[in-house]
Scaffold this motif. Structure first.
Motif, short mmCIF file in Angstrom:
data_model
loop_
_atom_site.label_atom_id
_atom_site.label_comp_id
_atom_site.label_asym_id
_atom_site.label_seq_id
_atom_site.Cartn_x
_atom_site.Cartn_y
_atom_site.Cartn_z
N ARG A 65 1.30 6.46 -6.86
CA ARG A 65 0.12 7.29 -7.10
C ARG A 65 0.48 8.77 -6.96
NH1 ARG A 65 -2.70 5.31 -3.34
NH2 ARG A 65 -3.37 3.51 -4.52
N THR A 116 0.83 -1.20 0.00
CA THR A 116 0.00 0.00 0.00
C THR A 116 0.87 1.25 0.00
OG1 THR A 116 -1.83 -1.14 1.09
CG2 THR A 116 -1.79 1.27 1.26
N ASP A 159 -4.87 5.80 -9.80
CA ASP A 159 -5.06 4.64 -8.91
C ASP A 159 -4.80 3.33 -9.65
OD1 ASP A 159 -5.75 6.32 -6.84
OD2 ASP A 159 -7.91 6.00 -7.05
N ASP A 160 -5.41 3.18 -10.81
CA ASP A 160 -5.23 1.95 -11.58
C ASP A 160 -3.80 1.82 -12.08
OD1 ASP A 160 -7.89 1.37 -11.17
OD2 ASP A 160 -8.53 1.95 -13.19
N GLU A 206 2.30 1.64 -3.45
CA GLU A 206 1.26 2.11 -4.37
C GLU A 206 1.03 3.61 -4.18
OE1 GLU A 206 -2.46 -0.07 -4.20
OE2 GLU A 206 -1.33 -1.95 -4.02
N GLU A 207 1.00 4.04 -2.93
CA GLU A 207 0.78 5.46 -2.64
C GLU A 207 1.92 6.31 -3.19
OE1 GLU A 207 0.07 5.67 1.58
OE2 GLU A 207 -1.91 4.74 1.37
#
Length: 185
Positions: free
Chosen positions: A137, A130, A147-148, A133-134
């Motif tokens: 992002r 996570t 996001d995707d 990913e952040e």
């Protein structure tokens, strides 16, 4: 905790990270951790009363922060998103190759081995992914599909690391870098 206690704890985490990254969860037995760290057995249980899952979970989080810090450093350099991802792949590829193809992602092996059977380890792996990913992002800020794309890029990077490790060759990393650049253009 005093300095000596903190140093012992760090040695235990260093040993665990090394064993987990090169041999997975199963390859990081407590006896191996004690032998590699040089720490007394009692210190292991003092610092990690939750046992092996706590030790491995903290090791995964720590390794995740190290990679996250490297990502932040690359992002601060200000390249385009494609250049940023290319830098990430180079960094992880260098790490993998320099380790004799033994150190891929510090999270993937644990996630594959334990996420279905250990809630604490699943949570540790999820937290790290996570955070990554952040970071992606944030780098994609303003892109309508941020996001995707962040999840897609992370999945491509993870897959490329796995293939590079299996083939003992950087070509999967190079190919994924080219495809991500195309995806982002």
């Amino acid at each position: 905790m005093g300095q000596k206690g903190a140093e012992t704890r760090d040695r235990l985490l260093d040993a665990t990270q090394d064993l987990v990254e090169t041999g997975g969860y199963a390859g990081a037995g407590l006896n191996q951790v004690i032998a590699l760290s040089g720490a007394p057995r009692g210190s292991l249980y003092f610092h990690f009363p939750g046992g092996k899952d706590q030790l491995v979970g903290e090791s995964v989080r720590r390794a995740g922060r190290t990679i996250g810090d490297a990502l932040a450093g690359l992002a601060d350099a200000g390249p385009s998103v494609a250049e940023f991802v290319d830098g990430v792949l180079r960094l992880l590829g260098d790490r993998l190759e320099e380790s004799g193809w033994r150190r891929g992602c510090p999270v993937a092996t644990v996630a594959l081995e334990t996420a279905a059977t250990s809630d604490p380890l699943q949570e540790a792996c999820s937290e790290v992914y996570t955070a990554w990913e952040e970071a992606l992002r944030a780098r994609l800020d303003g892109h309508p599909d941020a996001d995707d794309l962040a999840v897609t890029i992370l999945a491509l990077v993870e897959g490329a690391l796995l293939l590079a490790r299996a083939h003992r060759n950087r070509e999967p990393l190079n190919r994924v870098a080219r495809q991500i650049a195309t995806l982002l253009s």
